[in-house]
Write a protein that holds these residues in place. Structure first.
Motif, PDB file in Angstrom:
ATOM      1  N   LEU A  56       0.821  -1.212   0.000  1.00 13.38           N
ATOM      2  CA  LEU A  56       0.000   0.000   0.000  1.00 13.38           C
ATOM      3  C   LEU A  56       0.851   1.257   0.000  1.00 13.38           C
ATOM      4  CD1 LEU A  56      -2.814  -0.923   2.523  1.00 13.38           C
ATOM      5  CD2 LEU A  56      -3.100  -0.384   0.109  1.00 13.38           C
ATOM      6  N   GLU A  57       1.900   1.239   0.830  1.00 12.46           N
ATOM      7  CA  GLU A  57       2.682   2.472   0.936  1.00 12.46           C
ATOM      8  C   GLU A  57       3.847   2.499  -0.050  1.00 12.46           C
ATOM      9  OE1 GLU A  57       4.861   0.768   4.982  1.00 12.46           O
ATOM     10  OE2 GLU A  57       3.593   2.551   4.996  1.00 12.46           O
ATOM     11  N   GLU A  58       4.294   1.307  -0.465  1.00 10.48           N
ATOM     12  CA  GLU A  58       5.461   1.274  -1.349  1.00 10.48           C
ATOM     13  C   GLU A  58       5.229   2.069  -2.622  1.00 10.48           C
ATOM     14  OE1 GLU A  58       6.293  -2.865  -1.458  1.00 10.48           O
ATOM     15  OE2 GLU A  58       7.689  -2.739   0.232  1.00 10.48           O
ATOM     16  N   MET A  79       7.363   5.336  -3.887  1.00  9.87           N
ATOM     17  CA  MET A  79       7.959   5.430  -5.232  1.00  9.87           C
ATOM     18  C   MET A  79       7.603   6.774  -5.873  1.00  9.87           C
ATOM     19  SD  MET A  79       9.797   2.935  -6.133  1.00  9.87           S
ATOM     20  CE  MET A  79      10.315   1.559  -5.138  1.00  9.87           C
ATOM     21  N   ASP A  80       6.369   7.187  -5.639  1.00 10.61           N
ATOM     22  CA  ASP A  80       5.922   8.475  -6.198  1.00 10.61           C
ATOM     23  C   ASP A  80       6.468   9.654  -5.413  1.00 10.61           C
ATOM     24  OD1 ASP A  80       4.554   7.025  -7.988  1.00 10.61           O
ATOM     25  OD2 ASP A  80       2.576   7.257  -7.057  1.00 10.61           O
ATOM     26  N   GLY A  81       7.252   9.363  -4.364  1.00  8.48           N
ATOM     27  CA  GLY A  81       7.899  10.441  -3.627  1.00  8.48           C
ATOM     28  C   GLY A  81       7.101  10.993  -2.463  1.00  8.48           C
ATOM     29  N   PHE A 114       6.700  10.649   4.801  1.00 10.14           N
ATOM     30  CA  PHE A 114       6.132   9.939   5.947  1.00 10.14           C
ATOM     31  C   PHE A 114       4.712  10.397   6.253  1.00 10.14           C
ATOM     32  CE2 PHE A 114       5.418   9.027  10.387  1.00 10.14           C
ATOM     33  CZ  PHE A 114       6.110   7.850  10.611  1.00 10.14           C
ATOM     34  N   PHE A 115       4.547  11.716   6.320  1.00  9.03           N
ATOM     35  CA  PHE A 115       3.253  12.233   6.730  1.00  9.03           C
ATOM     36  C   PHE A 115       2.202  12.017   5.659  1.00  9.03           C
ATOM     37  CE2 PHE A 115       0.038  15.514   7.377  1.00  9.03           C
ATOM     38  CZ  PHE A 115      -0.284  15.272   8.697  1.00  9.03           C
ATOM     39  N   ARG A 116       2.635  12.173   4.383  1.00 11.56           N
ATOM     40  CA  ARG A 116       1.641  12.047   3.317  1.00 11.56           C
ATOM     41  C   ARG A 116       1.140  10.615   3.200  1.00 11.56           C
ATOM     42  NH1 ARG A 116       3.196  14.486  -2.090  1.00 11.56           N
ATOM     43  NH2 ARG A 116       2.584  12.513  -3.026  1.00 11.56           N
ATOM     44  N   VAL A 117       2.019   9.652   3.419  1.00 12.89           N
ATOM     45  CA  VAL A 117       1.602   8.251   3.397  1.00 12.89           C
ATOM     46  C   VAL A 117       0.531   8.027   4.464  1.00 12.89           C
ATOM     47  CG1 VAL A 117       2.331   5.878   3.902  1.00 12.89           C
ATOM     48  CG2 VAL A 117       3.767   7.350   2.481  1.00 12.89           C
TER      49      VAL A 117
END
Lengths: 306, 299
Positions: free
Chosen positions: B191-193, B197-199, B202-205
């Motif tokens: 889900l987060e990988e 990859m899109d840059g 931490f917070f945006r994920v």
């Protein structure tokens, strides 16, 4: 990725992690951890009111608490209360949950709602309403008893022993629904086909209960018992609003005792009350370890019954 | 119920039988007995609430004439006006709403953030944090109340709603953190990988992927916190000793009875006012309440 970048990345990640932990560290640190630690210090001082000076007195508060018959009374009341309400909550709600869990029962959802309803209502409000319901002169319970030929009203909250019984009954009525939900959750983990199989083999309801339901519920019994007993230590709201710990300290559980010395006394004895609070906290802490053990034991049990 | 012998005798009636014979009716009897018992018990269970609503609509004279009837001779709606205005329950309601909503926001944010990092990351000190949390899983208010009052006094928030909210929001609530941690732990890494990859940082994920996924947990935590705060009594009581205008509904009820011991109908009306919001909420969101409470056993 090259190593130095990775290190910087990790460091940045850890900064974020601690930023996320901050609200909990601050709030929970200030209002839960600090009070637990500070209680120990406060229990060692003489301190008569939040504004006044604290004077170090060593363990004399503990000596005073342990020598106070009132403290032992509150321990006794707490224990008796737990012994009265915990089995009632656990066993009655199990029986009810089994009936409610049956696929044959009509209106099961409605019944569940009704039995759960008292749980969501405000304890302190219910406590006050109950004072009126059990009122010896004009309360509806005594009015009903009178029509049944009981000429003299029963003063439910006026005698120590009877008051504790009455409060216990109200407590069971109020929180019974929580334990019932626990049991329903536990019962839903039992596969239906086991019951189907038992039925085909011609087992009676009693046999089904003894050989299928009960063994599979055993691990849950441990956890539910611990959770329910923990709940009974939190009877402040009901006691304070229904009896205020009276009559003659007959319903004074430990939390009410602490409250009385810290907030309701003409000269607050905060050091003394803190010593009682620490003793209470230690007792609860020991029980907490017991809870962890129960969870662990229940897991072992569940694995062995599979 | 008869206790049959345990030998697997063939049943006298084949399973395919329709429920028409007298025997079938007899076999269903215990069920109707059980239903009847449940109905009686259910009536006993809701009786106090019915009595409260009934008393809130009666005149004082009717209450004290000691009738058992639940139907008022005449409906006295004025009791509600008296509780709302004169007894200050309008004000107490506002306080309770403010304190409850603020506490829910604080607890949800705090537990979601904390549960997220504990559930998905290993970092220096993570084991210690979890250890301390678990050790304080159950802390009764009576144990911590004296230092909390002293601390609030030092911080200058003792006689304020702010102080009340901070104390309620800072209470343990460890189980909520653990629920969040458990939920975030089991979300798949993929889900987060893709986002990383899109840059995404931490917070945006967390904000765009993880938090929206945790809505079911958030609903449960928000609801249980709402319930606990709306019904809170010990802390609000201590925080509003010297400032009656800060009372919440539960504290106001105590004061009301202390001052007007004979105003039963006003008391009952105040009780109805206080309890209706939480009961309505429960009836609409029953499933979440039940699931949230059942979660304590399932984990």
């Amino acid at each position: 990725m090259p190593a130095p970048v990775r290190g910087a990345h990790l460091r940045r990640r850890n900064v974020w992690i601690w930023a996320f932990l901050m609200p909990t560290v601050v709030l929970y640190g200030l209002y839960t951890i600090y009070p637990i630690v500070a209680s120990y210090w406060y229990s060692l001082v003489e301190w008569n009111g939040f504004e006044s000076e604290q004077r170090f007195v060593g363990f004399s508060n503990y000596e005073a608490v342990l020598a106070d018959p009132g403290f032992w009374n509150s321990v006794w009341v707490t224990v008796v209360f737990t012994l009265l309400v915990a089995p009632a909550r656990i066993i009655l709600s199990l029986l009810l949950a089994i009936v409610l869990n049956s696929p044959k029962l009509p209106f099961a959802a409605l019944f569940r709602t009704v039995y759960f309803l008292p749980v969501v209502t405000t304890t302190a409000i219910v406590g006050v309403v109950m004072q009126f319901i059990f009122d010896p002169a004009s309360g509806p319970i005594n009015a009903a008893l009178q029509t049944l030929g009981q000429s003299k009203g029963i003063n439910f909250l006026g005698e120590s022993g009877l008051a504790l019984l009455t409060v216990s009954a109200v407590y069971v009525w109020k929180f019974f629904g929580i334990t019932m939900i626990y049991w329903l959750a536990a019962l839903q983990t039992i596969p239906r086909d086991l019951y189907e199989a038992a039925k085909i083999d011609g087992a009676s309801a009693v046999q089904t209960f003894r050989h299928i339901t009960l063994p599979l519920l055993m691990p849950f019994l441990l956890i539910i018992t611990v959770l329910t007993i923990e709940d009974t230590f939190r009877a402040f709201d009901l006691m304070q609003s229904m009896t205020g710990g009276g009559p003659f300290f007959g319903t004074e559980v430990i939390e009410i005792y602490i409250y009385r010395w810290a907030f309701a006394a003409s000269i607050p004895q905060l050091g003394f009350a803190s010593a009682a609070a620490v003793l209470f906290g230690l007792f609860v802490m020991v029980f907490g370890f017991f809870q962890l053990w129960a969870v662990y034991a229940a897991r072992r049990l569940r694995e062995s019954t599979r | 119920m008869t206790t049959t012998t345990t030998t697997t005798t063939a049943k006298a009636h084949p399973v395919t039988r329709r429920g028409r014979s007298p025997w079938e009716a007899f076999r269903r009897l215990p069920w109707w007995g059980a239903v009847l018992l449940l109905v009686l018990l259910g009536l006993l269970w809701i009786y106090p609430f019915v009595w409260m609503v009934s008393a809130s609509l009666k005149s004082s004279t009717e209450i004290f004439s000691g009738g058992v009837s639940l139907w008022p001779e005449e409906f006295v709606w004025e009791n509600y006006a008296r509780a709302w205005d004169d007894a200050g329950f309008g004000r107490y309601m506002l306080n309770t709403v403010i304190v409850t909503l603020a506490t829910v926001v604080i607890v949800v944010v705090r537990c979601a953030l904390c549960g997220y990092v504990l559930g998905r990351y290993r970092f220096p000190g993570s084991r210690i944090v979890i250890g301390i949390l678990v050790a304080t899983l159950f802390v009764p208010t009576g144990y911590t109340i004296i230092p909390i009052v002293k601390l609030s006094m030092e911080l200058g928030v003792l006689n304020s709603l702010t102080g009340m909210v901070l104390a309620l929001g800072g209470a343990a609530n460890v189980s909520f953190i653990l629920i969040y941690a458990g939920y975030f732990r089991q979300l798949p890494k993929e889900l987060e990988e893709a986002a990383i990859m899109d840059g995404a940082g931490f917070f945006r994920v967390f904000w765009t992927i993880m938090l929206p996924l945790s809505m079911p947990v958030t609903a449960t935590v928000a609801l249980l916190t709402f319930l606990a705060t709306w019904n809170a009594f010990f802390l609000p009581l201590v925080f509003s000793f010297s400032r009656p205008e800060l009372r919440t509904l539960s504290v106001g009820m105590q004061a009301f009875v202390g001052e007007n011991a004979t105003d039963w109908s006003g008391m009952a009306a105040a009780g109805v006012i206080s309890i209706v919001p939480i009961v309505v909420l429960f009836l609409f969101l029953q499933r979440y309440f039940v699931e949230g409470i059942a979660g304590a056993v399932k984990s």
